[in-house]
Design a protein around this motif. Structure first.
Motif, PDB file in Angstrom:
ATOM      1  N   LEU A 193       0.859  -1.182   0.000  1.00 10.25           N
ATOM      2  CA  LEU A 193       0.000   0.000   0.000  1.00 10.25           C
ATOM      3  C   LEU A 193       0.896   1.233   0.000  1.00 10.25           C
ATOM      4  N   VAL A 194       0.716   2.077  -1.013  1.00 10.90           N
ATOM      5  CA  VAL A 194       1.454   3.336  -1.085  1.00 10.90           C
ATOM      6  C   VAL A 194       0.458   4.472  -0.927  1.00 10.90           C
ATOM      7  N   LEU A 195       0.650   5.272   0.103  1.00  9.99           N
ATOM      8  CA  LEU A 195      -0.194   6.441   0.357  1.00  9.99           C
ATOM      9  C   LEU A 195       0.400   7.621  -0.397  1.00  9.99           C
ATOM     10  N   ALA A 196      -0.429   8.278  -1.188  1.00 10.19           N
ATOM     11  CA  ALA A 196       0.040   9.406  -2.009  1.00 10.19           C
ATOM     12  C   ALA A 196      -0.632  10.688  -1.525  1.00 10.19           C
ATOM     13  N   ALA A 197       0.106  11.457  -0.724  1.00  9.90           N
ATOM     14  CA  ALA A 197      -0.399  12.732  -0.220  1.00  9.90           C
ATOM     15  C   ALA A 197       0.046  13.857  -1.146  1.00  9.90           C
ATOM     16  N   HIS A 198      -0.581  15.016  -0.985  1.00  9.56           N
ATOM     17  CA  HIS A 198      -0.231  16.146  -1.843  1.00  9.56           C
ATOM     18  C   HIS A 198       1.174  16.665  -1.544  1.00  9.56           C
ATOM     19  N   GLY A 199       1.449  16.904  -0.284  1.00 14.24           N
ATOM     20  CA  GLY A 199       2.710  17.532   0.123  1.00 14.24           C
ATOM     21  C   GLY A 199       2.438  18.854   0.814  1.00 14.24           C
TER      22      GLY A 199
ATOM     23  N   VAL B  96      -0.640  -1.054  -4.693  1.00 10.32           N
ATOM     24  CA  VAL B  96      -1.895  -0.310  -4.732  1.00 10.32           C
ATOM     25  C   VAL B  96      -1.623   1.086  -4.175  1.00 10.32           C
ATOM     26  N   VAL B  97      -1.950   2.110  -4.947  1.00  8.77           N
ATOM     27  CA  VAL B  97      -1.771   3.497  -4.522  1.00  8.77           C
ATOM     28  C   VAL B  97      -3.120   4.044  -4.068  1.00  8.77           C
ATOM     29  N   VAL B  98      -3.161   4.529  -2.840  1.00 10.61           N
ATOM     30  CA  VAL B  98      -4.367   5.179  -2.328  1.00 10.61           C
ATOM     31  C   VAL B  98      -4.082   6.675  -2.205  1.00 10.61           C
TER      32      VAL B  98
ATOM     33  N   ALA C  74       0.770  -0.301 -11.539  1.00 14.16           N
ATOM     34  CA  ALA C  74       0.134  -0.039 -10.240  1.00 14.16           C
ATOM     35  C   ALA C  74      -1.374   0.095 -10.388  1.00 14.16           C
ATOM     36  N   VAL C  75      -2.074  -0.309  -9.352  1.00 15.76           N
ATOM     37  CA  VAL C  75      -3.516  -0.095  -9.269  1.00 15.76           C
ATOM     38  C   VAL C  75      -3.748   1.146  -8.409  1.00 15.76           C
ATOM     39  N   VAL C  76      -4.560   2.061  -8.899  1.00 18.93           N
ATOM     40  CA  VAL C  76      -4.851   3.298  -8.175  1.00 18.93           C
ATOM     41  C   VAL C  76      -6.253   3.220  -7.605  1.00 18.93           C
TER      42      VAL C  76
ATOM     43  N   VAL D   1     -10.317   7.365   9.441  1.00 16.57           N
ATOM     44  CA  VAL D   1      -9.598   7.688   8.203  1.00 16.57           C
ATOM     45  C   VAL D   1      -8.732   6.495   7.796  1.00 16.57           C
ATOM     46  N   ALA D   2      -8.062   5.888   8.763  1.00 13.05           N
ATOM     47  CA  ALA D   2      -7.253   4.702   8.465  1.00 13.05           C
ATOM     48  C   ALA D   2      -8.122   3.566   7.944  1.00 13.05           C
ATOM     49  N   ALA D   3      -9.294   3.381   8.548  1.00  3.84           N
ATOM     50  CA  ALA D   3     -10.207   2.330   8.083  1.00  3.84           C
ATOM     51  C   ALA D   3     -10.664   2.600   6.655  1.00  3.84           C
ATOM     52  N   LEU D   4     -10.902   3.868   6.332  1.00  4.78           N
ATOM     53  CA  LEU D   4     -11.315   4.221   4.980  1.00  4.78           C
ATOM     54  C   LEU D   4     -10.199   3.944   3.979  1.00  4.78           C
ATOM     55  N   ILE D   5      -8.964   4.199   4.347  1.00  8.43           N
ATOM     56  CA  ILE D   5      -7.835   3.908   3.461  1.00  8.43           C
ATOM     57  C   ILE D   5      -7.792   2.421   3.127  1.00  8.43           C
ATOM     58  N   TRP D   6      -7.967   1.574   4.133  1.00 10.53           N
ATOM     59  CA  TRP D   6      -7.974   0.135   3.864  1.00 10.53           C
ATOM     60  C   TRP D   6      -9.192  -0.265   3.054  1.00 10.53           C
ATOM     61  N   HIS D   7     -10.311   0.410   3.253  1.00 10.51           N
ATOM     62  CA  HIS D   7     -11.501   0.153   2.436  1.00 10.51           C
ATOM     63  C   HIS D   7     -11.211   0.456   0.966  1.00 10.51           C
ATOM     64  N   ARG D   8     -10.547   1.579   0.695  1.00  4.50           N
ATOM     65  CA  ARG D   8     -10.199   1.918  -0.689  1.00  4.50           C
ATOM     66  C   ARG D   8      -9.213   0.893  -1.264  1.00  4.50           C
TER      67      ARG D   8
END
Length: 241
Positions: free
Chosen positions: A5-11, A61-63, A88-90, A211-218
């Motif tokens: 799982l790769v989390l992609a934040a804006h910065g 998987v990129v979330v 990668a799957v987005v 929020v963490a649960a939602l990330i895993w849901h995605r």
């Protein structure tokens, strides 16, 4: 081995913002011990997504750590994926979702929300109408949860602006205006919300368990749904929202 799982934040240029996003990544890791989770950024902060993706062997998987669609979801992220990891799957971006609604309501309650307060859902904003629609949908979900109207307002692009919404609500019989902070971490936009003159401003969503649960849901949805290749970005896969 499950895909990484790769989390992609804006910065962000905010040290507190980076710390908050790191804490969110750690909360995500704790939810599934042993699962590889990497935090990355589209710009400004380090490490960049473009550097993280090539270094990870096997499926990914990129979330996107984005609360709405818009330029970063539709342009920046696909460009990086196409150049660095076309396999990668987005997953879908985070909002709107009932888990975010729960986190928003809880943070408003902790900030001291009263039954007589008028409520604004304060978001960053976007020039993309679909992104604004995502925020307005999130405001509707919060209104249902709180059983009162909630106005979506934007700190940058979008209508109504934060200033317009504040002016409108300050002229009503409401005792105070409360802003539900629809941002993930401290930084420029949360500072704009705090400076708007509201009676209270909730904390950013941050490392909230929902929020963490939602990330895993995605993440799970990206693997469960059979992805379709985007016609304008060969090799890029976008999971269903």
């Amino acid at each position: 081995m499950s895909p990484a799982l790769v989390l992609a934040a804006h910065g962000t240029r905010s040290a507190a913002g980076e710390q908050t996003l790191s804490a969110l990544a750690e909360t995500v890791r704790r939810a599934r011990p042993g699962q590889r989770v990497e935090l990355s950024y589209l710009e400004i902060s380090s490490p960049l997504l473009s550097d993280v993706l090539p270094a990870i062997p096997g499926p990914v998987v990129v979330v996107p750590l984005l609360l709405a669609g818009g330029y970063h979801a539709h342009i920046d992220l696909p460009n990086v994926i196409t150049e660095c990891r076309p396999d990668a799957v987005v997953a879908g971006w985070l909002g709107p979702h009932r888990l975010l609604t729960s986190a928003l309501a809880r943070k408003l309650a902790r900030a001291g929300l009263r039954s007589t307060d008028a409520v604004i859902l304060g978001a960053a904003g976007s020039s993309d109408p679909s992104a604004l629609a995502d925020v307005r949908a999130a405001a509707h979900q919060l209104a249902v949860r709180l059983a009162r109207p909630v106005t979506a307002a934007f700190a940058s692009a979008g209508s109504p602006s934060l200033e317009e919404a504040m002016e409108r609500l300050c002229s009503t019989p409401a005792d105070r205006v409360a802003i539900a902070s629809y941002v993930l971490a401290p930084g420029f936009f949360h500072d704009r919300l705090r400076a708007a003159g509201a009676g209270l401003v909730s904390d950013p969503l941050g490392a909230d368990p929902d929020v963490a649960a939602l990330i895993w849901h995605r993440y799970d949805a990206a693997l469960t749904n059979r992805p379709a290749t985007l016609p304008d970005a060969p090799g890029l896969h976008q999971a269903s929202l």
